[in-house]
Motif scaffolding. Structure first.
Motif, PDB file in Angstrom:
ATOM      1  N   ARG A  35     -38.338  -6.093  35.009  1.00  0.00           N
ATOM      2  CA  ARG A  35     -39.141  -7.279  34.733  1.00  0.00           C
ATOM      3  C   ARG A  35     -40.527  -6.849  34.268  1.00  0.00           C
TER       4      ARG A  35
ATOM      5  N   ARG B 124     -38.948  -9.217  20.767  1.00  0.00           N
ATOM      6  CA  ARG B 124     -38.673 -10.655  20.839  1.00  0.00           C
ATOM      7  C   ARG B 124     -39.138 -11.369  19.564  1.00  0.00           C
TER       8      ARG B 124
ATOM      9  N   LEU C 128     -34.085 -14.417  24.812  1.00  0.00           N
ATOM     10  CA  LEU C 128     -34.546 -15.803  24.912  1.00  0.00           C
ATOM     11  C   LEU C 128     -34.575 -16.498  23.541  1.00  0.00           C
TER      12      LEU C 128
ATOM     13  N   ASN D 146     -50.162 -12.208  28.022  1.00  0.00           N
ATOM     14  CA  ASN D 146     -49.249 -13.258  28.502  1.00  0.00           C
ATOM     15  C   ASN D 146     -48.054 -13.410  27.575  1.00  0.00           C
ATOM     16  N   ASN D 147     -47.576 -12.269  27.141  1.00  0.00           N
ATOM     17  CA  ASN D 147     -46.535 -12.267  26.127  1.00  0.00           C
ATOM     18  C   ASN D 147     -45.151 -12.594  26.637  1.00  0.00           C
ATOM     19  N   LEU D 148     -44.881 -12.192  27.877  1.00  0.00           N
ATOM     20  CA  LEU D 148     -43.496 -12.241  28.346  1.00  0.00           C
ATOM     21  C   LEU D 148     -43.315 -13.237  29.491  1.00  0.00           C
ATOM     22  N   VAL D 149     -42.076 -13.670  29.642  1.00  0.00           N
ATOM     23  CA  VAL D 149     -41.743 -14.560  30.760  1.00  0.00           C
ATOM     24  C   VAL D 149     -41.572 -13.672  32.002  1.00  0.00           C
ATOM     25  N   PRO D 150     -42.394 -13.843  33.021  1.00  0.00           N
ATOM     26  CA  PRO D 150     -42.440 -12.866  34.119  1.00  0.00           C
ATOM     27  C   PRO D 150     -41.166 -12.764  34.955  1.00  0.00           C
ATOM     28  N   TYR D 151     -40.366 -13.841  34.961  1.00  0.00           N
ATOM     29  CA  TYR D 151     -39.171 -13.804  35.807  1.00  0.00           C
ATOM     30  C   TYR D 151     -37.921 -13.397  35.038  1.00  0.00           C
ATOM     31  N   LEU D 152     -38.090 -13.011  33.766  1.00  0.00           N
ATOM     32  CA  LEU D 152     -36.935 -12.532  33.007  1.00  0.00           C
ATOM     33  C   LEU D 152     -37.078 -11.032  32.774  1.00  0.00           C
ATOM     34  N   THR D 153     -35.955 -10.334  32.691  1.00  0.00           N
ATOM     35  CA  THR D 153     -36.008  -8.896  32.422  1.00  0.00           C
ATOM     36  C   THR D 153     -36.383  -8.684  30.952  1.00  0.00           C
TER      37      THR D 153
ATOM     38  N   GLU E 269     -33.613  -9.939  28.815  1.00  0.00           N
ATOM     39  CA  GLU E 269     -33.534 -11.409  28.822  1.00  0.00           C
ATOM     40  C   GLU E 269     -34.684 -12.042  28.031  1.00  0.00           C
TER      41      GLU E 269
END
Lengths: 272, 384
Positions: free
Chosen positions: A140, A156, A108, A94-101, A104
């Protein structure tokens, strides 16, 4: 130069007869440019220790200094702001924001710190290219493999030039080959960018990329390994250079050898 | 704050399908709520329009008639007494009856409210074309927009009225001298005749030699701000009358309050369903995002930013749905014929739209609170 310093840190869950001491008076320090592995069997307190070092959990006793500030004394709001500025994170999943590339997601942290200028964008792009994701900048997370996602998470964790970079089982969802690639790159970047890095892992094979291994058992530091050959032997890499030691994984669960709690203080690589 | 809006916008934009679906649900709820509001307004107007637009402040009814226009009788002598009360500017007799209009092209007869008024007195509607009624006698009438829309009459045209007296049908040809705006009374378009003409034509009127009796009297006050005081004074000085302001009078119309409260209940429940649907959607979304929110908090996003992101999304999606629904409803109702009792006035639409804009925040508040309560450690599976 010290990146992180923990002094007699203790964490007790619950109270009275049901109280459980997860971490018991642990002291450790990590220099800038040093990559340390925190290993130990389940229930050894390594994840609790990492959570406290990350400012996600307040210690019951002791002090944790990052960038000269005792994060244990901070309010919830202060700690949140501190994490965004001084700490870089890579989690198990669950590392990344799913709606950002991918790009992005990396940007962040720059955005959070008000550093998303032209230079910042360029750095984010370069870091992803460096991690082999030049062709995947605008994909994404669901369009990336597990390894690629973990590399984005590493980018990140480093992009905002934090004091400390923490990783919790960063290879848990990866196959052996990808796990090696990810941790190797992680180690290289920590050294290059002069950050203090700590990785919690149960996979001892990954220790071959670190400078020091701290083993925890029952909430104590049981052993500290600074000798290069000893680290490689623990990682199963001395006899078989291609790694892949099945024994190493099992070994992580069976480490029982204890040494005095503050043994690491006497080691040549110790910083406190 | 910019971070919250950035994340909110990105998530909505990159999940267009999912958010469009909930916006569509909000749009449909908006259509439903606005239609019910417009219907309530349309039915209410159809009932009360004439009374609401009266150029007077008080209506006088016969005592003990429960403000019923059909039961009340006010004679000429009573009107004379009313005119003598200090503070009364003018009094006009108004009589209500029904009749049928015979279209010149031989189409279906139209039920109308046939209303008798005193020329130049309160109760006579202002015309927007043609002239006011000149004399108490004479076969001149003013017609309202309801009649104009159905018959296409103009000033100078003759209209034919049919009244059934006993078992006999009688026909009267009357000249349209003035046109007025919508003045429906009791769901019927209105034709206004001078009170004496009205009394002669109406089905049970025209008793020779008797006193000219109307149903009510409309009073214009010298000082319109003294409604309450004047009401008490008139009731004290004139026997056997009951005085009501316009709102009290139309609320006493048969079925008016029951009808409006039924529609209000429907409107409230539709609104309530909207709150639950939107609330449910965002709550499910929150539950799906626990780990992601935990991660965002762990890497340094404040509770304020996380909450504001969710709130901004709710506002965006809700506003979009309401805008689409309201635009659709306006486009639909604009093309309705005047005979359909759907009236979307600016005030009704605005009140409904403002209430609908609250659906999102009301429904979403539970999910936002749930978001704020997410602990990063637990969400990331690092809790002991």
């Amino acid at each position: 130069m010290i990146g992180l310093e923990a002094i007699n840190v203790t964490k007790i869950y619950g109270a009275g007869a049901t109280a459980v001491t997860a971490v018991n008076a642990v002291s450790l320090g990590v220099r800038r440019g040093e990559f340390v592995a925190l290993v130990g069997p389940s229930g050894s307190g390594k994840t609790t220790m990492l959570a406290m070092l990350a400012g996600l959990l307040r210690p019951s006793a002791g002090q944790i200094f990052i960038a000269g500030q005792d994060i244990g004394r901070m309010s919830e709001t202060q700690r949140t702001r501190f994490r965004g500025r001084y700490i870089g994170f890579a989690f198990q999943s669950n590392n990344l924001v799913p709606y950002l590339t991918a790009l992005e997601n990396v940007e962040l942290l720059l955005r959070l710190n008000g550093k998303l200028d032209r230079k910042g964008r360029e750095r984010a792009r370069e870091l992803l290219v460096r991690l082999g994701l030049g062709e995947r900048l605008h994909n994404r997370p669901n369009q990336l493999s597990g390894g690629q996602q973990q590399r984005v998470a590493i980018a990140r964790a480093l992009i905002h030039e934090p004091e400390v970079v923490l990783a919790d089982e960063p290879t848990a969802s990866l196959d052996t080959e990808r796990a090696h690639q990810v941790v190797q790159t992680f180690a290289e970047l920590i050294h290059e960018q002069n950050r203090a890095g700590i990785m919690v892992t149960h996979d001892l094979r990954m220790c071959r990329y670190v400078d020091r291994v701290i083993q925890m058992v029952d909430g104590h530091v049981s052993r500290e390994i600074v000798e290069r050959n000893e680290i490689l032997r623990l990682a199963g890499a001395l006899d078989s250079p291609d790694g892949g030691s099945e024994v190493a994984l099992v070994h992580a669960e069976t480490i029982g050898e204890r040494r005095p709690r503050d043994d690491w203080r006497r080691s040549p690589a110790a910083v406190v | 704050m910019s971070m919250a809006f950035y994340l909110a916008f990105k998530e909505v934009w990159r999940n267009k399908g999912r958010f469009a679906l909930i916006a569509a649900v909000v749009a449909l709820i908006t259509v439903l709520v606005l239609f019910i509001a417009a219907l309530a307004e349309g039915l209410a107007s159809a009932n009360r329009e004439y009374i609401e637009k009266l150029n007077g402040e008080l209506l006088v009814f016969q005592a003990n008639t429960q403000l019923s226009t059909s039961a009340s009788r006010i004679g000429r002598s009573r009107v004379a007494e009313l005119r003598r009360v200090e503070g009364v500017e003018a009094v006009g007799q108004v009589g209500f009856s029904t009749a049928k209009l015979i279209p010149p092209d031989g189409g279906d007869e139209i039920n109308i409210a046939f209303i008798g008024v005193e020329p130049g007195m309160p109760g006579e509607p202002e015309v927007f074309a043609g002239q006011q009624l000149a004399r108490s006698r004479g076969n001149n009438v003013i017609v309202d927009e309801g009649v104009i829309a159905r018959l296409g009459v103009q000033v100078g045209d003759l209209i034919r009225l049919k009244v059934t007296r006993g078992t006999r049908e009688e026909f009267y040809d009357l000249t349209v001298v003035g046109l007025t705006d919508r003045r429906q009374y009791f769901f019927q378009p209105a034709v206004f005749a001078p009170i004496v003409t009205w009394d002669n034509i109406r089905a049970d009127g025209g008793q020779p030699g008797g006193e000219l009796v109307s149903n009510i009297a409309v009073i214009k006050l010298r000082n319109p701000d003294e409604i309450e005081r004047m009401k008490r004074r008139i009731e004290a000085e004139v026997k056997d009358v009951e005085v009501a302001d316009k709102k009290t009078a139309w609320e006493a119309l048969p079925g008016y309050t029951a009808q409006q409260s039924t529609l209000s209940t429907q409107q409230f429940f539709t609104f309530f369903i909207g709150v639950l649907v939107v609330g449910g959607f965002f709550q499910i979304q929150t539950l799906q995002k626990v780990a992601q929110i935990g991660m965002l908090k762990a890497i340094g996003l404040s509770n304020w930013t996380v909450g504001l992101t969710a709130f901004a999304q709710i506002i965006i999606v809700n506003a979009l749905g309401v805008a689409v629904g309201a635009a659709g409803t306006l486009a639909l109702t604009a093309n309705f014929p005047v005979t359909v009792p759907i009236v979307l006035t600016g005030a009704t639409a605005l009140a409904a739209v403002l209430a609908l804009l609250a659906i999102g925040p009301l429904g979403g508040v539970v999910s936002v609170v749930a978001l704020l309560r997410i602990e990063p450690l637990r969400a990331l599976g690092m809790a002991q």
